[in-house]
Design a protein around this motif. Sequence first.
Motif, PDB file in Angstrom:
ATOM      1  N   TYR A   4       0.887  -1.014  -0.116  1.00 38.16           N
ATOM      2  CA  TYR A   4       0.126  -0.334  -0.154  1.00 38.16           C
ATOM      3  C   TYR A   4       0.735   1.433  -0.237  1.00 38.16           C
ATOM      4  O   TYR A   4      -0.136   2.339  -0.053  1.00 38.16           O
ATOM      5  CB  TYR A   4      -0.903  -0.176   1.462  1.00 38.16           C
ATOM      6  N   LEU A   5       2.131   0.831   0.003  1.00 36.81           N
ATOM      7  CA  LEU A   5       2.886   2.259   0.584  1.00 36.81           C
ATOM      8  C   LEU A   5       3.818   2.403  -0.630  1.00 36.81           C
ATOM      9  O   LEU A   5       3.592   3.751  -1.921  1.00 36.81           O
ATOM     10  CB  LEU A   5       4.163   2.070   1.730  1.00 36.81           C
ATOM     11  N   THR A   6       4.099   1.119  -1.276  1.00 39.31           N
ATOM     12  CA  THR A   6       5.498   1.072  -2.980  1.00 39.31           C
ATOM     13  C   THR A   6       4.498   0.974  -3.813  1.00 39.31           C
ATOM     14  O   THR A   6       5.341   1.283  -5.502  1.00 39.31           O
ATOM     15  CB  THR A   6       6.107   0.738  -2.332  1.00 39.31           C
ATOM     16  N   ASN A   7       3.272   0.340  -4.006  1.00 36.25           N
ATOM     17  CA  ASN A   7       2.846   0.285  -4.704  1.00 36.25           C
ATOM     18  C   ASN A   7       3.190  -1.506  -5.571  1.00 36.25           C
ATOM     19  O   ASN A   7       3.183  -1.680  -6.831  1.00 36.25           O
ATOM     20  CB  ASN A   7       2.566   1.015  -5.981  1.00 36.25           C
ATOM     21  N   LYS A   8       4.290  -1.672  -5.102  1.00 36.61           N
ATOM     22  CA  LYS A   8       5.082  -3.054  -5.351  1.00 36.61           C
ATOM     23  C   LYS A   8       4.149  -4.261  -5.141  1.00 36.61           C
ATOM     24  O   LYS A   8       3.283  -4.376  -4.167  1.00 36.61           O
ATOM     25  CB  LYS A   8       6.280  -2.882  -4.631  1.00 36.61           C
ATOM     26  N   LEU A   9       4.281  -4.778  -6.439  1.00 38.52           N
ATOM     27  CA  LEU A   9       3.367  -6.198  -6.628  1.00 38.52           C
ATOM     28  C   LEU A   9       4.231  -7.453  -5.410  1.00 38.52           C
ATOM     29  O   LEU A   9       5.936  -7.140  -5.377  1.00 38.52           O
ATOM     30  CB  LEU A   9       3.396  -6.987  -7.699  1.00 38.52           C
ATOM     31  N   VAL A  10       3.646  -7.638  -4.222  1.00 42.22           N
ATOM     32  CA  VAL A  10       4.417  -8.091  -2.680  1.00 42.22           C
ATOM     33  C   VAL A  10       3.422 -10.302  -3.163  1.00 42.22           C
ATOM     34  O   VAL A  10       4.164 -10.770  -2.482  1.00 42.22           O
ATOM     35  CB  VAL A  10       4.152  -7.941  -2.030  1.00 42.22           C
ATOM     36  N   GLU A  11       2.240  -9.866  -3.921  1.00 36.83           N
ATOM     37  CA  GLU A  11       1.723 -11.272  -3.228  1.00 36.83           C
ATOM     38  C   GLU A  11       0.764 -11.684  -4.440  1.00 36.83           C
ATOM     39  O   GLU A  11       0.278 -10.604  -4.945  1.00 36.83           O
ATOM     40  CB  GLU A  11       0.970 -11.135  -2.014  1.00 36.83           C
ATOM     41  N   LYS A  12       0.924 -12.626  -5.035  1.00 38.52           N
ATOM     42  CA  LYS A  12      -0.311 -13.638  -5.858  1.00 38.52           C
ATOM     43  C   LYS A  12       0.004 -14.425  -5.622  1.00 38.52           C
ATOM     44  O   LYS A  12      -0.185 -15.505  -5.175  1.00 38.52           O
ATOM     45  CB  LYS A  12       0.807 -13.633  -7.048  1.00 38.52           C
ATOM     46  N   THR A  13      -1.773 -15.101  -5.488  1.00 47.43           N
ATOM     47  CA  THR A  13      -2.913 -15.802  -4.616  1.00 47.43           C
ATOM     48  C   THR A  13      -3.268 -16.542  -5.174  1.00 47.43           C
ATOM     49  O   THR A  13      -4.614 -15.701  -5.609  1.00 47.43           O
ATOM     50  CB  THR A  13      -3.091 -15.627  -2.879  1.00 47.43           C
ATOM     51  N   ARG A  14      -3.871 -17.646  -5.445  1.00 43.36           N
ATOM     52  CA  ARG A  14      -4.831 -18.325  -6.084  1.00 43.36           C
ATOM     53  C   ARG A  14      -5.753 -19.467  -4.770  1.00 43.36           C
ATOM     54  O   ARG A  14      -5.459 -19.567  -4.320  1.00 43.36           O
ATOM     55  CB  ARG A  14      -4.815 -19.282  -7.112  1.00 43.36           C
ATOM     56  N   MET A  15      -7.396 -19.428  -5.247  1.00 40.26           N
ATOM     57  CA  MET A  15      -7.650 -19.948  -4.613  1.00 40.26           C
ATOM     58  C   MET A  15      -9.084 -21.788  -4.983  1.00 40.26           C
ATOM     59  O   MET A  15      -9.826 -20.656  -6.050  1.00 40.26           O
ATOM     60  CB  MET A  15      -8.966 -18.959  -3.114  1.00 40.26           C
ATOM     61  N   PHE A  16      -8.625 -22.287  -4.834  1.00 40.18           N
ATOM     62  CA  PHE A  16      -9.659 -23.146  -5.610  1.00 40.18           C
ATOM     63  C   PHE A  16     -10.366 -24.075  -4.567  1.00 40.18           C
ATOM     64  O   PHE A  16     -10.416 -23.929  -3.137  1.00 40.18           O
ATOM     65  CB  PHE A  16      -8.991 -24.391  -5.878  1.00 40.18           C
ATOM     66  N   TYR A  17     -11.976 -24.594  -4.264  1.00 43.34           N
ATOM     67  CA  TYR A  17     -12.932 -24.764  -3.239  1.00 43.34           C
ATOM     68  C   TYR A  17     -13.143 -25.815  -4.016  1.00 43.34           C
ATOM     69  O   TYR A  17     -14.052 -26.110  -5.574  1.00 43.34           O
ATOM     70  CB  TYR A  17     -14.242 -24.018  -2.835  1.00 43.34           C
ATOM     71  N   GLY A  18     -13.904 -26.956  -3.673  1.00 46.11           N
ATOM     72  CA  GLY A  18     -15.089 -28.119  -4.521  1.00 46.11           C
ATOM     73  C   GLY A  18     -13.827 -29.540  -3.669  1.00 46.11           C
ATOM     74  O   GLY A  18     -13.273 -29.617  -2.862  1.00 46.11           O
ATOM     75  N   ASN A  19     -14.016 -29.835  -5.124  1.00 45.03           N
ATOM     76  CA  ASN A  19     -13.526 -31.528  -4.552  1.00 45.03           C
ATOM     77  C   ASN A  19     -11.522 -31.848  -5.985  1.00 45.03           C
ATOM     78  O   ASN A  19     -11.770 -31.741  -6.797  1.00 45.03           O
ATOM     79  CB  ASN A  19     -14.259 -32.508  -6.669  1.00 45.03           C
TER      80      ASN A  19
END
Length: 222
Positions: A141-156
């Motif tokens: 939120y200060l530098t606007n640098k990308l710091v995380e990439k998260t994917r989420m899956f649900y189901g079987n």
Amino acid sequence: MKKFLPLLGVPLFLFSGVLPALSGIELKLSDDRVLNVDLAEARLISELKGYAIIAGRTCIDCDENTAIFLQKIDAEPMPIRDLDEPPEPEEFSAPDKDLPGETTALRGDRSQVEMDGDEDGVTQVDLSGESFSYPGRYRDYLTNKLVEKTRMFYGNCHENSPALLWLTEYRTDKGWMKEEYLLVFRDEGVEHRYNEGRQPSIFYIENEGCRELPGVDTTTEP
């Protein structure tokens, strides 16, 4: 880096000016029952093995990011049996031939005892109210640098079993690192697995019935 493990004992509201989430928000379940939740902007993502998977926030007019919450769904009341109807006979499991005198239930208890104390394992603790990362691309939120990439899956999403799966990459001084966090909903409880530096469950995300929750582009919390 956002953590997927439940945050226990952390105050939800750090400033007096933050308003708590509205109570009594109603979410309609698949069987038309209504689930009351105390989350702002709450929406139902899925239902897995007696748990509602919900997106929302614990406060309104605050800098808190949307998160994933779990809430236990109360079992439907048993139908009232006719007093003149005789009860069904009780059935017992046959003992294992390899382990005389030890039933399946006893073996499950023994397995649970063996897993106690491990980082990964099966928990019978109610996870209602616990929060987990919402998928997306997070910038500082200060530098606007990308710091995380998260994917989420649900189901079987794991061995054809109902599960929640997070695959994340986060920036460190040494470069990008990978993590995987998995919750598998089993009859005996919720199994949790955490892997740092690798993502073995990625092979299951193509299973039928495994869906990806679209991520957001946002910033980290101050």
